[in-house]
Scaffold this motif. Structure first.
Motif, short mmCIF file in Angstrom:
data_model
loop_
_atom_site.label_atom_id
_atom_site.label_comp_id
_atom_site.label_asym_id
_atom_site.label_seq_id
_atom_site.Cartn_x
_atom_site.Cartn_y
_atom_site.Cartn_z
N LYS A 116 0.84 -1.20 0.00
CA LYS A 116 0.00 0.00 0.00
C LYS A 116 0.88 1.25 0.00
CE LYS A 116 -4.23 -1.30 -0.33
NZ LYS A 116 -4.94 -0.98 -1.57
N SER B 211 0.30 5.01 2.22
CA SER B 211 0.91 5.45 3.47
C SER B 211 2.36 5.90 3.25
CB SER B 211 0.81 4.40 4.57
OG SER B 211 1.03 3.14 4.06
N MET C 226 -11.82 3.64 6.73
CA MET C 226 -10.63 2.88 7.08
C MET C 226 -9.40 3.41 6.31
SD MET C 226 -10.56 -1.19 7.32
CE MET C 226 -9.84 -1.59 5.75
N ARG D 32 -8.09 6.55 7.97
CA ARG D 32 -7.33 6.29 9.21
C ARG D 32 -6.01 5.58 8.91
NH1 ARG D 32 -12.21 4.44 11.19
NH2 ARG D 32 -11.52 2.30 10.87
N LYS D 33 -6.10 4.51 8.10
CA LYS D 33 -4.94 3.66 7.90
C LYS D 33 -3.82 4.35 7.10
CE LYS D 33 -4.46 -1.20 6.78
NZ LYS D 33 -5.06 -2.28 6.05
N TYR D 34 -4.22 5.11 6.07
CA TYR D 34 -3.20 5.70 5.21
C TYR D 34 -3.01 7.19 5.44
CZ TYR D 34 -4.41 1.28 3.04
OH TYR D 34 -4.69 -0.04 2.84
#
Ligand code: 9Z3
Length: 320
Positions: free
Chosen positions: A224, A227, A257, A260-262
């Motif tokens: 991914k 990020s 999501m 938040r995640k990236y």
């Protein structure tokens, strides 16, 4: 865990091995020079006038080759229309745009040209001069003017890709070349990026043979990069990613999501069945639906208008 103090986190080593094993870009030096020229020009005009904002628009789908001497590949449905239309509206809003697009996909200012009946756009006069049909002349004149203006003012740079390997290497180069723009930089990641790929070193060199029977193939997850983009390549830029789902029941949850995640500033959520008519802009604690007014208008006009405002606020607040 920080790689300087101990073993690398799996994500970090996946990113490294992706780039280490990817076939190098064939025209890497040329892209690098074009980016430098484009950025130098923007930086100069920013010094002499009001600071120019720069957006990298990615557009169209990435392919996943199955053979090194590629005969077959996995592809996706993306036409590149969203990226091409958005590019036009970003230029109109005063942005300098780096348009990173899939070869053969939809292009800014050419969206109206029919792909399957191109010759119907033209007439041949009695003295064999070629003319655009009267019915389309107004549209074509406007497109030529807008395109020339964008290029002459140095507001449009186009960089093509085909494979997932090319796409991610180009995205990294663009991000690094934009680092000086700090909060004035934006990423608008509309390209449909493959989630799975075949690592170059485990890929068959030659055409896979059918005589060997059914094909079993293991695809690796594409690391991914969102990020990495946020944390390392362009930590001050305003980042917008797109989330596409076919199941409306999970779309917003997946968009939250991704935020938040990236660490995205905005996620634009869309559903395959309705993506041309409606998108939802998801930010921290807020969801805004954007709907196309009618068939004559582009949803991207409203979308870019709202993102332009959000970016402006982001710059004003020093990138918070
Ligand atoms: C999108 O969701 C775009 O809006 C479309 C545009 C691909 C639907 P067209 O090119 O379509 O106008 O035909 N793009 C992002 C899709 C994507 O791959 N997102 C990743 C994900 O969902 C995150 S980067 O995981």
């Amino acid at each position: 865990m920080d790689s300087r103090n101990g073993p690398e986190a799996p994500q970090e080593s996946n990113v490294k091995s992706f780039f280490n094993s990817a076939p190098p870009l064939r025209d890497g030096d040329l892209i690098c020079n074009k980016l430098k020229e484009f950025m130098d020009r923007i930086s100069l005009s920013s010094e002499n006038g009001s600071p120019v904002r720069v957006v990298c628009v990615t557009s169209g789908g990435t392919t996943v080759p199955l053979e090194q001497r590629c005969v077959r590949y996995i592809d996706n449905f993306s036409s590149g229309h969203r990226g091409a239309a958005s590019t036009e509206y970003f230029v109109k809003a005063g942005y300098a745009v780096i348009f990173v697009y899939r070869r053969g996909s939809c292009q800014p200012y050419c969206r109206y040209l029919p792909q399957d009946s191109f010759l119907e756009f033209f007439d041949l006069t009695e003295d064999s001069t070629i003319q655009v049909c009267q019915s389309h002349a107004t549209m074509v004149k406007k497109a030529i003017r807008d395109y020339r203006k964008a290029v002459e003012e140095g507001l449009l740079l186009k960089i093509p890709f085909t494979t997932i390997f090319e796409y991610l290497q180009i995205l990294q180069m663009v991000a690094k070349s934009m680092s000086w723009t700090a909060t004035r930089g934006m990423f608008y990641l509309a390209a449909a990026v493959s989630d799975f790929y075949v690592p170059w070193e485990s890929m068959a060199e030659h055409k896979i043979q059918s005589a060997a029977g059914p094909l079993d193939m293991r695809l690796t997850q594409v690391p991914k990069m969102l990020s990495v983009l946020r944390k390392e390549w362009a930590p001050s830029a305003f980042c917008i990613s797109f989330k596409l789902e076919t199941d409306p029941g999970i779309l917003l949850q997946k968009a939250d999501m991704a935020m938040r995640k990236y660490g995205m500033h905005v996620v634009v959520a869309n559903e395959l069945a309705t993506y041309k008519e409606e998108v939802i802009i998801v930010t921290k604690g807020r969801r805004t639906a954007v709907r196309r007014h009618n068939k004559e208008t582009d949803l991207e006009e409203q979308l870019v208008y709202l993102l332009d405002e959000m970016h402006y606020e982001y710059i004003k607040q020093g990138g918070a």
